[in-house]
Every structure is written in structure tokens, then in C-alpha cells.
Write a protein that holds these residues in place. Structure first.
Motif, PDB file in Angstrom:
ATOM      1  N   MET A 132       0.830  -1.204   0.000  1.00  0.00           N
ATOM      2  CA  MET A 132       0.000   0.000   0.000  1.00  0.00           C
ATOM      3  C   MET A 132       0.863   1.253   0.000  1.00  0.00           C
ATOM      4  O   MET A 132       2.002   1.234   0.466  1.00  0.00           O
ATOM      5  CB  MET A 132      -0.909  -0.001   1.237  1.00  0.00           C
ATOM      6  N   TYR A 133       0.274   2.331  -0.528  1.00  0.00           N
ATOM      7  CA  TYR A 133       0.980   3.612  -0.509  1.00  0.00           C
ATOM      8  C   TYR A 133       0.021   4.761  -0.250  1.00  0.00           C
ATOM      9  O   TYR A 133      -1.077   4.812  -0.820  1.00  0.00           O
ATOM     10  CB  TYR A 133       1.698   3.891  -1.835  1.00  0.00           C
ATOM     11  N   SER A 134       0.426   5.679   0.602  1.00  0.00           N
ATOM     12  CA  SER A 134      -0.204   6.988   0.754  1.00  0.00           C
ATOM     13  C   SER A 134       0.840   7.894   1.401  1.00  0.00           C
ATOM     14  O   SER A 134       1.739   7.417   2.101  1.00  0.00           O
ATOM     15  CB  SER A 134      -1.476   6.916   1.614  1.00  0.00           C
ATOM     16  N   ARG A 135       0.738   9.175   1.158  1.00  0.00           N
ATOM     17  CA  ARG A 135       1.756  10.114   1.673  1.00  0.00           C
ATOM     18  C   ARG A 135       1.831  10.063   3.194  1.00  0.00           C
ATOM     19  O   ARG A 135       2.889  10.242   3.788  1.00  0.00           O
ATOM     20  CB  ARG A 135       1.449  11.538   1.201  1.00  0.00           C
ATOM     21  N   ASP A 136       0.704   9.871   3.837  1.00  0.00           N
ATOM     22  CA  ASP A 136       0.657   9.529   5.250  1.00  0.00           C
ATOM     23  C   ASP A 136      -0.553   8.614   5.420  1.00  0.00           C
ATOM     24  O   ASP A 136      -1.271   8.378   4.459  1.00  0.00           O
ATOM     25  CB  ASP A 136       0.561  10.770   6.155  1.00  0.00           C
ATOM     26  N   PHE A 137      -0.765   8.066   6.595  1.00  0.00           N
ATOM     27  CA  PHE A 137      -1.936   7.206   6.734  1.00  0.00           C
ATOM     28  C   PHE A 137      -2.601   7.392   8.094  1.00  0.00           C
ATOM     29  O   PHE A 137      -1.957   7.710   9.091  1.00  0.00           O
ATOM     30  CB  PHE A 137      -1.614   5.734   6.459  1.00  0.00           C
ATOM     31  N   ASP A 138      -3.902   7.190   8.068  1.00  0.00           N
ATOM     32  CA  ASP A 138      -4.717   7.180   9.279  1.00  0.00           C
ATOM     33  C   ASP A 138      -5.648   5.988   9.171  1.00  0.00           C
ATOM     34  O   ASP A 138      -6.359   5.839   8.178  1.00  0.00           O
ATOM     35  CB  ASP A 138      -5.541   8.476   9.389  1.00  0.00           C
ATOM     36  N   MET A 139      -5.624   5.126  10.181  1.00  0.00           N
ATOM     37  CA  MET A 139      -6.483   3.947  10.120  1.00  0.00           C
ATOM     38  C   MET A 139      -7.012   3.588  11.503  1.00  0.00           C
ATOM     39  O   MET A 139      -6.426   3.966  12.531  1.00  0.00           O
ATOM     40  CB  MET A 139      -5.755   2.759   9.498  1.00  0.00           C
ATOM     41  N   THR A 140      -8.104   2.869  11.502  1.00  0.00           N
ATOM     42  CA  THR A 140      -8.676   2.322  12.728  1.00  0.00           C
ATOM     43  C   THR A 140      -8.692   0.805  12.587  1.00  0.00           C
ATOM     44  O   THR A 140      -9.209   0.272  11.607  1.00  0.00           O
ATOM     45  CB  THR A 140     -10.109   2.841  12.954  1.00  0.00           C
ATOM     46  N   VAL A 141      -8.091   0.141  13.556  1.00  0.00           N
ATOM     47  CA  VAL A 141      -7.966  -1.318  13.530  1.00  0.00           C
ATOM     48  C   VAL A 141      -8.895  -1.927  14.575  1.00  0.00           C
ATOM     49  O   VAL A 141      -8.938  -1.468  15.720  1.00  0.00           O
ATOM     50  CB  VAL A 141      -6.513  -1.750  13.813  1.00  0.00           C
ATOM     51  N   SER A 142      -9.638  -2.941  14.187  1.00  0.00           N
ATOM     52  CA  SER A 142     -10.500  -3.683  15.118  1.00  0.00           C
ATOM     53  C   SER A 142     -10.057  -5.141  15.113  1.00  0.00           C
ATOM     54  O   SER A 142     -10.115  -5.805  14.077  1.00  0.00           O
ATOM     55  CB  SER A 142     -11.967  -3.587  14.678  1.00  0.00           C
ATOM     56  N   ASN A 143      -9.583  -5.624  16.266  1.00  0.00           N
ATOM     57  CA  ASN A 143      -9.139  -7.018  16.328  1.00  0.00           C
ATOM     58  C   ASN A 143     -10.322  -7.939  16.520  1.00  0.00           C
ATOM     59  O   ASN A 143     -11.280  -7.641  17.237  1.00  0.00           O
ATOM     60  CB  ASN A 143      -8.121  -7.214  17.445  1.00  0.00           C
ATOM     61  N   LYS A 144     -10.275  -9.102  15.851  1.00  0.00           N
ATOM     62  CA  LYS A 144     -11.329 -10.105  15.969  1.00  0.00           C
ATOM     63  C   LYS A 144     -10.826 -11.367  16.664  1.00  0.00           C
ATOM     64  O   LYS A 144     -11.566 -12.320  16.863  1.00  0.00           O
ATOM     65  CB  LYS A 144     -11.886 -10.446  14.580  1.00  0.00           C
ATOM     66  N   THR A 145      -9.531 -11.366  16.997  1.00  0.00           N
ATOM     67  CA  THR A 145      -8.944 -12.401  17.839  1.00  0.00           C
ATOM     68  C   THR A 145      -8.103 -11.693  18.894  1.00  0.00           C
ATOM     69  O   THR A 145      -7.711 -10.534  18.725  1.00  0.00           O
ATOM     70  CB  THR A 145      -8.059 -13.364  17.021  1.00  0.00           C
ATOM     71  N   LEU A 146      -7.789 -12.391  19.984  1.00  0.00           N
ATOM     72  CA  LEU A 146      -7.103 -11.747  21.107  1.00  0.00           C
ATOM     73  C   LEU A 146      -5.597 -11.625  20.894  1.00  0.00           C
ATOM     74  O   LEU A 146      -4.917 -10.961  21.680  1.00  0.00           O
ATOM     75  CB  LEU A 146      -7.388 -12.510  22.401  1.00  0.00           C
ATOM     76  N   GLU A 147      -5.078 -12.249  19.842  1.00  0.00           N
ATOM     77  CA  GLU A 147      -3.646 -12.127  19.556  1.00  0.00           C
ATOM     78  C   GLU A 147      -3.440 -11.908  18.064  1.00  0.00           C
ATOM     79  O   GLU A 147      -4.027 -12.602  17.236  1.00  0.00           O
ATOM     80  CB  GLU A 147      -2.885 -13.375  20.011  1.00  0.00           C
ATOM     81  N   LEU A 148      -2.630 -10.911  17.737  1.00  0.00           N
ATOM     82  CA  LEU A 148      -2.305 -10.594  16.352  1.00  0.00           C
ATOM     83  C   LEU A 148      -0.788 -10.585  16.192  1.00  0.00           C
ATOM     84  O   LEU A 148      -0.072 -10.048  17.030  1.00  0.00           O
ATOM     85  CB  LEU A 148      -2.842  -9.211  15.952  1.00  0.00           C
ATOM     86  N   GLU A 149      -0.318 -11.168  15.101  1.00  0.00           N
ATOM     87  CA  GLU A 149       1.107 -11.100  14.765  1.00  0.00           C
ATOM     88  C   GLU A 149       1.237 -10.514  13.368  1.00  0.00           C
ATOM     89  O   GLU A 149       0.640 -11.019  12.423  1.00  0.00           O
ATOM     90  CB  GLU A 149       1.757 -12.482  14.809  1.00  0.00           C
ATOM     91  N   THR A 150       1.973  -9.424  13.266  1.00  0.00           N
ATOM     92  CA  THR A 150       2.121  -8.755  11.976  1.00  0.00           C
ATOM     93  C   THR A 150       3.591  -8.485  11.672  1.00  0.00           C
ATOM     94  O   THR A 150       4.437  -8.453  12.567  1.00  0.00           O
ATOM     95  CB  THR A 150       1.350  -7.420  11.937  1.00  0.00           C
ATOM     96  N   PHE A 151       3.848  -8.283  10.391  1.00  0.00           N
ATOM     97  CA  PHE A 151       5.201  -8.003   9.909  1.00  0.00           C
ATOM     98  C   PHE A 151       5.080  -6.959   8.806  1.00  0.00           C
ATOM     99  O   PHE A 151       4.133  -7.011   8.010  1.00  0.00           O
ATOM    100  CB  PHE A 151       5.829  -9.289   9.350  1.00  0.00           C
ATOM    101  N   GLY A 152       5.986  -6.022   8.769  1.00  0.00           N
ATOM    102  CA  GLY A 152       5.897  -4.996   7.742  1.00  0.00           C
ATOM    103  C   GLY A 152       7.257  -4.512   7.266  1.00  0.00           C
ATOM    104  O   GLY A 152       8.252  -4.605   7.994  1.00  0.00           O
TER     105      GLY A 152
END
Length: 302
Positions: free
Chosen positions: A81-101
Motif C-alpha cells: 500500500m501507498y499513501s503520503r501519510d496514513f490514518d487507520m482504525t484497527v478492530s481485532n477479531k482475535t485476542l492475539e495478532l502477529e504482523t510483519f511490515g
């Protein structure tokens, strides 16, 4: 010069911990978030970068203001994804999340992709014009090859200049794998797995295999566990991950074996027994077929 930093963040109902690495302007990060309950939180950034995102474990939904889009995702997905800056709202649906970026400076990303696939070229053109963009509306599935590279980065034992070179090469490798996977995802038709419920069941199959690499369930057991008949399970798994259930299990076993050889003092015979191979020779042959070298060679030439 490579910089490494431990990171953490406290939410109202949980916390995140992880690590970031920076090399040649590229920022790589891995994090695990644990929550006490299902909740939402905001995230924002002013950095003008291209973001390659991997959801490794857990289900969540996020609304991305600059893309004017909401994504409802199940564990094991990736996109760019690309944008000059970003604003997001995240809603978890499980109690543990693992991410990599991985965050690429825009000029670096354009340099890497100027002669790449048509999809990457179109994506890069949007970046040049300052337009917010996502590589594909279809999120790709994290296959065993990607999982191997992600694991190699997270568990990297190199230091200083060698680690810097290693992280740089692996970030480019992930870019190639991600672009190729999304090209494949965009071109194929979903014949067997069409509903979100069935997709979640196929992801559950993958997670079950990952959890039980040492004592893998058979197809009948998997079928009962996730509630899919064996025909749809086999066809749907191949459609989603471009690999058979057995092929995926074999890859995960051998990737884990390689990690054991690098990180522990266990012998190849001990590892082969632990991972369920009939004989050390069977393990040796399978390992050499996948990695092009024997277990002994890996341990002595990591």
C-alpha cells in the motif's frame, strides 16, 4: 549501517511488543499484540513510504482513510500500500495478532520496480503522481516460501554488516514473492473456496498444520476439525496456497528442521525423530532435495 530497536505500545485493553530494523532507509518490523478483549485502536503516520504488510496470525479489520477502504482480513495475508501519510482504525477479531511490515522509501521502491511486473509498474506510477494506492484489491496468501523468509528475518543470527546485507536481500526477496503471489491471486479464479466462511476454514487448516508439525493430523481428522469434506479441503487448500496439504506440511517440517539446526545443538538424527521422519536417511534426502544441501552442511555453513 543497521539499527535495531525494541518497540512496545500499551492499549486500553492490551499491549504490543516487537522489534524494528533499519537498513539503507528501509524499515522492517515484527510485532505481536495481545488483548484482553476485542477492541479497536487508531494508528497513523506521516512517513512518505511504501508499506508492505503481512498479517501472520490473527483476524482483524481496518479502515484506511487515505484509501477510502475497509479490509476484513483473516490470518495469513499480504499486500502493498501507498499513501503520503496514513490514518487507520484497527478492530481485532482475535485476542492475539502477529504482523510483519516493510517500509520502503518511495524513491527506493520505484528504483526496485521500474522494470518489474505490469501491476508493480502501474502501482509505481501512482506513487510518482502522489496518489494513494494498493497493489491489488485481492490480498495474497502467505505461503510456505514466504513464511520461511519471514522466519529467517525474525530469527536472524547475523550481526553488524552481515545482518545489514542479509536484511536488505530478504526485504527485496519478500517484495518479489509478494508481487508474484498477488499476480497469481489476481489471475486465478476461485472455484472451490468462494465464501468468507470457507476461506476461514482453509486458514484454520493451515494454522492446525503449523501447530502440529511434530504430530500432524491426517486428512480425516483435519476435515472433521474444520468442518469441510476432504475433497473441498484438498482442492481449496491448493487453490489458496498453491500447494497440497502434504506439500505444505513437508515444507513446514523442513523449515523448522533448518531452524533447529541453526538455533540448537540437536543432532540431525534427533531432529528427524522429533519431526516424525521414518529414518535419518529419509530426513537427509528430503532436506537435501528442498535446500540443496545436507543438514550437516547447513549447521557448518549457515
Amino acid at each position: 549501517m543497521m539499527m535495531e530497536e525494541k518497540i512496545s505500545r500499551v492499549f486500553d485493553n492490551g499491549k504490543m511488543s516487537g522489534v524494528t530494523w533499519q537498513v539503507d532507509g528501509i524499515k522492517i518490523g515484527h510485532s505481536i499484540s495481545k488483548f484482553k478483549e476485542l477492541t479497536s485502536f487508531d494508528a497513523s503516520s506521516k512517513a512518505d513510504v511504501v508499506r508492505m504488510h503481512f498479517g501472520m496470525r490473527g483476524d482483524y479489520m481496518f479502515s484506511y482513510k487515505q484509501l477510502n477502504s475497509t479490509f476484513d482480513l483473516i490470518g495469513g495475508h499480504h499486500n502493498i500500500m501507498y499513501s503520503r501519510d496514513f490514518d487507520m482504525t484497527v478492530s481485532n477479531k482475535t485476542l492475539e495478532l502477529e504482523t510483519f511490515g516493510i517500509q520502503f522509501p518511495t524513491e527506493t521502491f520505484i528504483q526496485f520496480t521500474q522494470n518489474a511486473t505490469d501491476a508493480l509498474k502501474r502501482f509505481a506510477e501512482n506513487i510518482v503522481q502522489g496518489k494513494s494506492a494498493i497493489l491489488s484489491k485481492n490480498w495474497g496468501a502467505i505461503d510456505s516460501q514466504m513464511q520461511q523468509v519471514l522466519s529467517q528475518i525474525i530469527h536472524c543470527k547475523f550481526s553488524d554488516e552481515l545482518k545489514s546485507l542479509f536484511l536488505l536481500s530478504k526485504s527485496i526477496e519478500l517484495l518479489v514473492l509478494c508481487a508474484d503471489s498477488i499476480d497469481l491471486s489476481d489471475s486465478k479464479k476461485e472455484v472451490f473456496i468462494k465464501s468468507k466462511t470457507d476461506k476461514e476454514k482453509i486458514i484454520a487448516v493451515r494454522d492446525l498444520i503449523n501447530e502440529r508439525v511434530h504430530c500432524p493430523p491426517n486428512l480425516t481428522e483435519i476435515s472433521r476439525h474444520v468442518g469441510l469434506n476432504e475433497f473441498k479441503l484438498k482442492k481449496g487448500f491448493k487453490e489458496t496456497f498453491n500447494n497440497t496439504v502434504f506439500g505444505y506440511l513437508t515444507d513446514q517440517r523442513l523449515n523448522l528442521a533448518r531452524q533447529y539446526l541453526l538455533d540448537t545443538q540437536r543432532t540431525a538424527a534427533e531432529i528427524s525423530t522429533e519431526l516424525g521422519y521414518a529414518t535419518p536417511q529419509h530426513f537427509n534426502n528430503a532436506f537435501k532435495k528442498k535446500f540443496g544441501m545436507t543438514p550437516f552442511s547447513v549447521r557448518n555453513n549457515p
